[in-house]
Write a protein that holds these residues in place. Structure first.
Motif, short mmCIF file in Angstrom:
data_model
loop_
_atom_site.label_atom_id
_atom_site.label_comp_id
_atom_site.label_asym_id
_atom_site.label_seq_id
_atom_site.Cartn_x
_atom_site.Cartn_y
_atom_site.Cartn_z
N ILE A 16 0.85 -1.20 0.00
CA ILE A 16 0.00 0.00 0.00
C ILE A 16 0.88 1.25 0.00
O ILE A 16 0.60 2.21 -0.73
CB ILE A 16 -0.98 -0.02 1.19
CG1 ILE A 16 -2.00 -1.15 1.00
CG2 ILE A 16 -1.68 1.32 1.35
CD1 ILE A 16 -2.85 -1.44 2.23
N GLN A 17 1.97 1.23 0.77
CA GLN A 17 2.90 2.37 0.78
C GLN A 17 3.57 2.53 -0.58
O GLN A 17 3.75 3.66 -1.06
CB GLN A 17 3.95 2.18 1.87
CG GLN A 17 3.41 2.36 3.27
CD GLN A 17 4.45 2.02 4.33
OE1 GLN A 17 5.45 1.34 4.07
NE2 GLN A 17 4.20 2.48 5.55
N GLN A 18 3.96 1.42 -1.20
CA GLN A 18 4.56 1.48 -2.53
C GLN A 18 3.56 2.03 -3.54
O GLN A 18 3.93 2.83 -4.41
CB GLN A 18 5.03 0.10 -2.99
CG GLN A 18 6.28 -0.38 -2.30
CD GLN A 18 6.68 -1.77 -2.75
OE1 GLN A 18 5.84 -2.60 -3.09
NE2 GLN A 18 7.98 -2.04 -2.75
N THR A 19 2.31 1.63 -3.42
CA THR A 19 1.26 2.13 -4.31
C THR A 19 1.12 3.64 -4.17
O THR A 19 1.06 4.37 -5.17
CB THR A 19 -0.08 1.45 -4.02
OG1 THR A 19 0.06 0.04 -4.20
CG2 THR A 19 -1.19 1.97 -4.91
N GLU A 20 1.09 4.12 -2.93
CA GLU A 20 0.98 5.56 -2.70
C GLU A 20 2.20 6.29 -3.28
O GLU A 20 2.07 7.38 -3.85
CB GLU A 20 0.84 5.85 -1.21
CG GLU A 20 0.54 7.31 -0.92
CD GLU A 20 0.18 7.57 0.53
OE1 GLU A 20 -0.16 8.74 0.81
OE2 GLU A 20 0.22 6.65 1.37
N PHE A 21 3.38 5.69 -3.15
CA PHE A 21 4.59 6.28 -3.72
C PHE A 21 4.46 6.42 -5.24
O PHE A 21 4.71 7.49 -5.80
CB PHE A 21 5.82 5.44 -3.37
CG PHE A 21 7.06 5.86 -4.10
CD1 PHE A 21 7.78 6.97 -3.68
CD2 PHE A 21 7.50 5.16 -5.22
CE1 PHE A 21 8.93 7.37 -4.37
CE2 PHE A 21 8.63 5.56 -5.91
CZ PHE A 21 9.36 6.66 -5.48
N TYR A 22 4.07 5.33 -5.91
CA TYR A 22 3.95 5.37 -7.37
C TYR A 22 2.81 6.27 -7.83
O TYR A 22 2.93 6.94 -8.87
CB TYR A 22 3.81 3.96 -7.96
CG TYR A 22 5.14 3.25 -8.02
CD1 TYR A 22 6.06 3.55 -9.02
CD2 TYR A 22 5.51 2.33 -7.05
CE1 TYR A 22 7.30 2.93 -9.07
CE2 TYR A 22 6.75 1.71 -7.08
CZ TYR A 22 7.63 2.01 -8.10
OH TYR A 22 8.86 1.41 -8.14
N LEU A 23 1.74 6.33 -7.06
CA LEU A 23 0.67 7.28 -7.39
C LEU A 23 1.18 8.72 -7.25
O LEU A 23 0.84 9.59 -8.06
CB LEU A 23 -0.54 7.06 -6.49
CG LEU A 23 -1.42 5.87 -6.84
CD1 LEU A 23 -2.44 5.62 -5.74
CD2 LEU A 23 -2.11 6.06 -8.18
N GLY A 24 2.00 8.97 -6.25
CA GLY A 24 2.59 10.30 -6.07
C GLY A 24 3.52 10.69 -7.21
O GLY A 24 3.68 11.87 -7.52
N LYS A 25 4.12 9.71 -7.85
CA LYS A 25 5.03 9.94 -8.99
C LYS A 25 4.30 9.90 -10.34
O LYS A 25 4.90 10.17 -11.37
CB LYS A 25 6.15 8.90 -9.01
CG LYS A 25 7.04 8.93 -7.79
CD LYS A 25 7.79 10.23 -7.72
CE LYS A 25 8.75 10.26 -6.54
NZ LYS A 25 9.34 11.58 -6.38
N TYR A 26 3.01 9.58 -10.31
CA TYR A 26 2.25 9.37 -11.54
C TYR A 26 2.31 10.58 -12.47
O TYR A 26 2.58 10.44 -13.67
CB TYR A 26 0.79 9.03 -11.20
CG TYR A 26 -0.06 8.73 -12.39
CD1 TYR A 26 -0.17 7.42 -12.86
CD2 TYR A 26 -0.76 9.73 -13.07
CE1 TYR A 26 -0.95 7.13 -13.96
CE2 TYR A 26 -1.54 9.44 -14.17
CZ TYR A 26 -1.63 8.14 -14.61
OH TYR A 26 -2.40 7.85 -15.71
#
Length: 163
Positions: free
Chosen positions: A19-29
């Motif tokens: 979930i943290q990795q997902t939030e990271f990649y969404l932040g970089k989207y």
């Protein structure tokens, strides 16, 4: 591709780390999509800048002598590799975003990450009278939904293989 969730489980549930990795990649989207658009529109110019510019002079600061042409080729290949990785990640994130069932959570994720607005701007863009805690909860629910879909699609195995 080996899936990591429990045997006999029909639906994948993402771990806290995923979930943290997902939030990271969404932040970089947003920055990923901007780079991709720039690369698609100006690939030829980027190659020329790499050849002519000082960026390729020394890739490693320890080099006393640098072959500018060879370094430019390395830089161009790295840009292509990054573009292809971003394209793959964007596709997987877009598919996961499209599978969010809660329309309010989907809207919150769309405003916050896909369109790239700040938390404060996201709260302002949501329907009038919605509390900031409700918007935060919708964003969290959307992130979890995307993380679960990404887990099911093998996204986390994909990113762990590369690094």
């Amino acid at each position: 591709m080996a899936m990591v969730w429990g045997q006999g489980e029909l639906f994948a549930i993402a771990s806290k780390e995923e979930i943290q990795q997902t939030e990271f990649y969404l932040g970089k989207y947003k920055s990923m999509t901007l780079f991709m658009t720039d690369f698609e529109n100006y690939e030829r110019e980027m190659k020329q800048v790499a050849i002519d510019g000082e960026v390729a002079r020394r890739i490693d600061q320890e080099d006393l002598h640098a072959d500018k042409t060879a370094n430019a080729v390395i830089l161009i290949e790295k840009q292509k590799w990054v573009y292809n990785q971003y394209r793959k990640y964007k596709l997987m994130i877009d598919r996961a975003h499209s599978q969010i069932l809660d329309d309010d959570a989907k809207e919150a994720i769309d405003i916050r990450f896909i369109k790239g607005y700040s938390r404060k701007e996201t709260i302002m863009f949501m329907r009038r009278g919605v509390a900031h805690s409700t918007v935060d909860r919708r964003i969290d629910d959307g992130i979890v939904s995307i993380a679960n879909t990404l887990k099911l699609s093998g996204f986390f195995e994909e990113i762990s293989e590369k690094f």
